[in-house]
Design an enzyme around this catalytic site. Structure first.
Site, PDB file in Angstrom:
ATOM      1  N   GLU A 285      -0.320  17.137  47.638  1.00 33.05           N
ATOM      2  CA  GLU A 285      -0.669  15.509  47.011  1.00 33.05           C
ATOM      3  C   GLU A 285      -1.437  16.043  46.328  1.00 33.05           C
ATOM      4  OE1 GLU A 285      -1.384  13.015  49.471  1.00 33.05           O
ATOM      5  OE2 GLU A 285      -0.721  14.207  51.214  1.00 33.05           O
TER       6      GLU A 285
ATOM      7  N   CYS B 280       1.639  13.704  52.656  1.00 33.08           N
ATOM      8  CA  CYS B 280       1.514  15.006  53.213  1.00 33.08           C
ATOM      9  C   CYS B 280       3.228  15.621  54.672  1.00 33.08           C
ATOM     10  CB  CYS B 280       0.991  14.386  55.084  1.00 33.08           C
ATOM     11  SG  CYS B 280      -0.812  14.084  54.664  1.00 33.08           S
TER      12      CYS B 280
ATOM     13  N   HIS C 216       1.658  15.088  62.862  1.00 33.40           N
ATOM     14  CA  HIS C 216       0.455  15.578  61.343  1.00 33.40           C
ATOM     15  C   HIS C 216      -0.765  14.455  61.848  1.00 33.40           C
ATOM     16  CE1 HIS C 216      -0.744  14.352  58.204  1.00 33.40           C
ATOM     17  NE2 HIS C 216      -0.607  13.547  57.983  1.00 33.40           N
TER      18      HIS C 216
HETATM   19  N1  COA Z   1     -18.072   6.515  70.624  1.00 33.39           N
HETATM   20  C1  COA Z   1     -16.512   6.862  70.780  1.00 33.39           C
HETATM   21  N2  COA Z   1     -15.148   5.839  69.844  1.00 33.39           N
HETATM   22  C2  COA Z   1     -16.070   5.419  69.114  1.00 33.39           C
HETATM   23  C3  COA Z   1     -17.879   4.957  68.587  1.00 33.39           C
HETATM   24  C4  COA Z   1     -18.708   5.874  69.331  1.00 33.39           C
HETATM   25  N3  COA Z   1     -19.682   5.218  69.457  1.00 33.39           N
HETATM   26  N4  COA Z   1     -17.451   3.829  68.079  1.00 33.39           N
HETATM   27  C5  COA Z   1     -15.776   3.924  67.340  1.00 33.39           C
HETATM   28  N5  COA Z   1     -15.320   4.558  68.071  1.00 33.39           N
HETATM   29  C6  COA Z   1     -14.006   4.808  67.908  1.00 33.39           C
HETATM   30  C7  COA Z   1     -13.254   3.941  68.300  1.00 33.39           C
HETATM   31  O1  COA Z   1     -13.140   2.700  69.214  1.00 33.39           O
HETATM   32  C8  COA Z   1     -11.986   3.487  67.412  1.00 33.39           C
HETATM   33  O2  COA Z   1     -10.871   4.158  68.278  1.00 33.39           O
HETATM   34  P1  COA Z   1     -10.003   3.338  68.469  1.00 33.39           P
HETATM   35  O3  COA Z   1      -9.230   3.296  66.982  1.00 33.39           O
HETATM   36  O4  COA Z   1      -9.209   4.039  69.423  1.00 33.39           O
HETATM   37  O5  COA Z   1      -9.486   1.941  69.034  1.00 33.39           O
HETATM   38  C9  COA Z   1     -12.209   5.093  66.447  1.00 33.39           C
HETATM   39  O6  COA Z   1     -13.501   5.441  66.944  1.00 33.39           O
HETATM   40  C10 COA Z   1     -12.469   5.793  64.971  1.00 33.39           C
HETATM   41  O7  COA Z   1     -13.719   3.395  64.373  1.00 33.39           O
HETATM   42  P2  COA Z   1     -13.171   2.248  63.743  1.00 33.39           P
HETATM   43  O8  COA Z   1     -14.266   2.019  63.412  1.00 33.39           O
HETATM   44  O9  COA Z   1     -11.638   2.212  63.811  1.00 33.39           O
HETATM   45  O10 COA Z   1     -13.431   3.534  63.136  1.00 33.39           O
HETATM   46  P3  COA Z   1     -12.446   3.098  60.890  1.00 33.39           P
HETATM   47  O11 COA Z   1     -12.518   1.564  60.448  1.00 33.39           O
HETATM   48  O12 COA Z   1     -13.987   4.120  60.198  1.00 33.39           O
HETATM   49  O13 COA Z   1     -11.855   4.066  60.749  1.00 33.39           O
HETATM   50  C11 COA Z   1      -9.591   5.627  60.519  1.00 33.39           C
HETATM   51  C12 COA Z   1     -10.873   4.922  61.232  1.00 33.39           C
HETATM   52  C13 COA Z   1      -9.101   6.478  61.145  1.00 33.39           C
HETATM   53  C14 COA Z   1      -8.570   3.866  60.335  1.00 33.39           C
HETATM   54  C15 COA Z   1     -10.544   5.606  58.510  1.00 33.39           C
HETATM   55  O14 COA Z   1     -11.370   7.511  59.425  1.00 33.39           O
HETATM   56  C16 COA Z   1      -9.134   6.138  58.099  1.00 33.39           C
HETATM   57  O15 COA Z   1      -9.696   5.562  57.044  1.00 33.39           O
HETATM   58  N6  COA Z   1      -8.785   7.221  57.433  1.00 33.39           N
HETATM   59  C17 COA Z   1      -8.021   7.896  56.725  1.00 33.39           C
HETATM   60  C18 COA Z   1      -6.190   7.675  57.698  1.00 33.39           C
HETATM   61  C19 COA Z   1      -5.494   8.553  57.319  1.00 33.39           C
HETATM   62  O16 COA Z   1      -5.699   9.565  56.454  1.00 33.39           O
HETATM   63  N7  COA Z   1      -4.247   7.890  56.726  1.00 33.39           N
HETATM   64  C20 COA Z   1      -3.406   8.712  55.600  1.00 33.39           C
HETATM   65  C21 COA Z   1      -1.846   9.096  56.530  1.00 33.39           C
HETATM   66  S1  COA Z   1      -1.950   9.013  58.147  1.00 33.39           S
END
Ligand code: COA
Length: 390
Positions: free
Chosen positions: A79, A111, A234
């Site tokens: 992609e 993906c 994945h």
């Molecule tokens: N210590 C440990 N864990 C922590 C933490 C800390 N200090 N702070 C946050 N976390 C955890 C959260 O609890 C969360 O865990 P959970 O999902 O099990 O509850 C995780 O870290 C992520 O935190 P969150 O606030 O949800 O992160 P975010 O809003 O920054 O977004 C994603 C995370 C994954 C959604 C983001 O990175 C993203 O959009 N990634 C791309 C995803 C993708 O590519 N999708 C397409 C194809 S599948």
């Protein structure tokens, strides 16, 4: 007749950013990246590498070992395409000196593309068992700087030789797939960085996992734990493997295994991705290479469950049986040496490389040489990409 993966080889760029460095710059607790999403480092792609060179670098050791005879199909799943018209597979046919009596195409469905490619390659080999197919999956995961997706960036490529009587993994014919028209992650033609609704995408990943599993189970009659020794998911980030497995256990009414047992089932497949970041189309096969290379015991005759997800969306749960003696056909030492010898970059270097990109003004350009595999993008002349072997 068994059909499947005869050889599998993986490649990632030679530069890497520690996510603790990124966390410090973004004012985020490093544990959020390392524990919360399960990522430690991300591959950084120098300007003279792209999906073509990453894939060719992944494929060369495999072709050196297996030869090029009777390869009648090359499918390139990506992609991060470099051209709207010419298939990346055609560039690779030239670089890798593959036979000219060969179909070369590029496939896209986020993906999921490599799984579609693997299935098509297996179908061709089933029809013509004396031939072989090369499946290439390569991607560069790019999100906006300082966006939630940024710590999940990465890059890498996997090359798989598909044949009858495979030496590594025989694919089971039963499979379960599911599709739905959604907008969870996409990249319009005018953007270099993907757009993603990360929370929605994660929700849809887990929803479609259950749908695909249900269809796989109906087709195969197999049980989650009794019939599968390990799982490869994945991996947009490695934490999702734990979330996925929990969902499957819940759906099947199976008690969640202990932390030690969960780690035993899932961890070996996560090691590479945690060090490279998201490799999009290559992800689930990078996980397979990681499992085969790093599982503590022998996997001979064991069945592996695999889940492939492509945003947009397309999901498939399928499986394969590891072949007796597979270990002697792996590239484990080369994979480990490549990961261990990468050059760490500072935050400043990461940002400079991110912003450098490939010039889009149509002018001729020469790329300075960086560390990397045997192939590189040397320049652009008369709007044509010029690749070279080092
Ligand atoms: N210590 C440990 N864990 C922590 C933490 C800390 N200090 N702070 C946050 N976390 C955890 C959260 O609890 C969360 O865990 P959970 O999902 O099990 O509850 C995780 O870290 C992520 O935190 P969150 O606030 O949800 O992160 P975010 O809003 O920054 O977004 C994603 C995370 C994954 C959604 C983001 O990175 C993203 O959009 N990634 C791309 C995803 C993708 O590519 N999708 C397409 C194809 S599948």
């Amino acid at each position: 007749m068994k059909i499947g993966i005869d050889l599998i080889s993986f490649h990632t760029p030679s530069y890497v950013l520690d996510l603790r460095t990124l966390a410090e710059k973004r004012g985020v607790d490093p544990d959020k990246f390392v524990i919360g999403i399960g990522q430690e480092r991300m591959a950084v792609v120098p300007p003279d590498q792209d999906i073509v060179t990453l894939a060719a670098n992944a494929a060369l050791p495999l072709l050196d070992k297996a030869g090029r005879d009777n390869i009648e199909l090359v499918i390139f799943a990506t992609e991060s395409g470099v051209d709207q018209s010419k298939a990346a597979a055609c560039f690779c046919q030239g670089l890798l000196q593959l036979p000219s009596a060969c179909r070369c195409i590029e496939v896209k469905e986020a993906c999921y593309g490599a799984t579609a490619s693997l299935r098509m390659a297996a179908a061709m080999v089933a029809a013509r068992p004396h031939t072989r197919a090369l499946v290439l999956a390569a991607d560069i995961a790019r999100y906006d700087l300082a966006s939630p997706g940024e710590p999940t960036q990465g890059a890498g490529a996997v090359a798989m030789l598909v044949s009858a009587h495979p030496r590594v993994l025989a694919l089971d014919p039963e499979t379960g797939f599911y599709t739905e028209d959604i907008m969870d992650f996409w990249r319009p033609n005018y953007r270099d960085e993907a757009l993603v609704d990360g929370k929605y995408s994660t929700r849809m990943y887990l929803t479609t996992l259950l749908e695909a599993w249900k269809n796989y189970k109906a087709a195969s009659g197999r049980a989650l734990l009794a019939d599968h020794a390990h799982f490869c998911f994945h991996l947009p980030f490695t934490k999702i493997a734990y979330k996925s497995f929990e969902r499957l256990c819940k759906a099947e009414g199976v008690p969640l295994p202990s932390k030690e047992e969960l780690d035993r089932l899932l961890e070996p497949a996560l090691l590479y991705n945690r060090q490279t970041g998201n490799t999009y189309a290559a992800c689930v096969y990078e996980a397979l290479a990681s499992l085969l290379d790093n599982a503590p015991g022998q996997l001979d005759h064991q069945r592996i469950g695999l889940f492939s997800y492509g945003s947009g969306c397309m999901a498939e749960f399928f499986s394969g049986v590891v072949q007796k003696g597979y270990r002697q056909h792996l590239f484990t030492d080369a994979h480990r040496a490549m990961l261990d010898s990468r050059t760490p970059v500072t935050y400043r270097q990461y940002e400079d490389i991110f912003n450098y990109g490939v010039p889009k003004d149509g002018a001729d350009h020469v790329f300075a040489p960086y560390r990397g595999g045997p192939f590189r993008l040397a320049g652009i002349k008369d709007h044509k990409r010029r690749y070279e072997a080092k």
